[in-house]
Design an enzyme around this catalytic site. Structure first.
Site: not given
Length: 225
Positions: A7, A65, A67, A136, A141-144, A174-175
């Protein structure tokens, strides 16, 4: 065969074109592009113009993707910008089938995504119409973020149903994906792993992706790819 889709949410945005070229040189199967609108998710990332700008930098397929709320408003723009697969959220549109048909009508592969709280049953009516199902394992909404194990039973249920249908759709996760959680997802039935920080922070991204490709589904023959 297991596919790895880094990503670019975790890439260096000041040199995004070079980062995309790096992904190709490291052997990425897809480039995962996270598009956020600040409405469906509490963050804003990139739009079609950025996708169009980096598209010439690699031949690797773009896995886009969306969102975003009412994704039908932008599907054509992302298709024109160079997306190869466009994924929409079942929670983000009042006409899921219409969005899928729109994507296919533009000659692109269509994906459908489920948030962690959304049951697998929400996607079941559309399984025969999609090329990819994205589960998901964090709140989008946010990485990490940290992996949510609650996603594993959903992955297993999706794999069972896709196999029963004889579907060739990819099952993407993903996630919070890293070596450990990625192995769990593949064991549950996933075929595509999306990862950001775990890959971009890795000193040898190519070797790490090759390691992940050795993961096996539970019960699968050791010779399967």
């Amino acid at each position: 065969m297991i596919k790895i889709a880094p990503s670019i949410l975790s890439a260096d945005f000041s040199r995004l074109g070079e980062e995309v070229e790096r992904l190709e040189s490291e052997g990425a199967d897809w480039v995962h592009v996270d598009v956020m609108d600040g409405v469906f998710v509490p963050n804003i990332t990139i739009g079609p113009s950025v996708v169009k700008a980096i598209r010439p930098r690699t031949a690797v397929p773009f896995d886009v993707h969306l969102m975003i709320t009412s994704p039908e408003r932008y599907i054509e723009q992302f298709a024109d910008a160079g997306a190869d697969c466009i994924t929409v959220h079942v929670e983000a549109t009042d006409d899921v089938k219409g969005a899928i048909d729109m994507i296919h009508g533009l000659g692109k592969k269509a994906g459908l995504s489920l948030n962690p709280e959304t049951p697998f049953s929400a996607a079941e009516p559309y399984l025969g119409h999609i090329d990819l199902l994205l589960v998901m394992t964090v709140h989008p909404g946010f990485g990490g973020q940290s992996f949510m194990p609650v996603g594993l039973p959903k992955i297993a249920a999706a794999r069972e149903r896709l196999d029963a249908l004889g579907s060739e759709a990819e099952l993407e996760v993903d996630g919070g994906i890293n070596c450990d959680t990625g192995r769990q997802c593949i064991a549950a039935g996933a075929s595509v792993l999306v990862a950001g920080s775990a890959l971009f922070k890795c000193p040898d991204m190519g070797a790490e992706m090759n390691l992940w490709r050795t993961f096996r589904r539970e019960g699968a023959d050791s010779q399967d790819s």
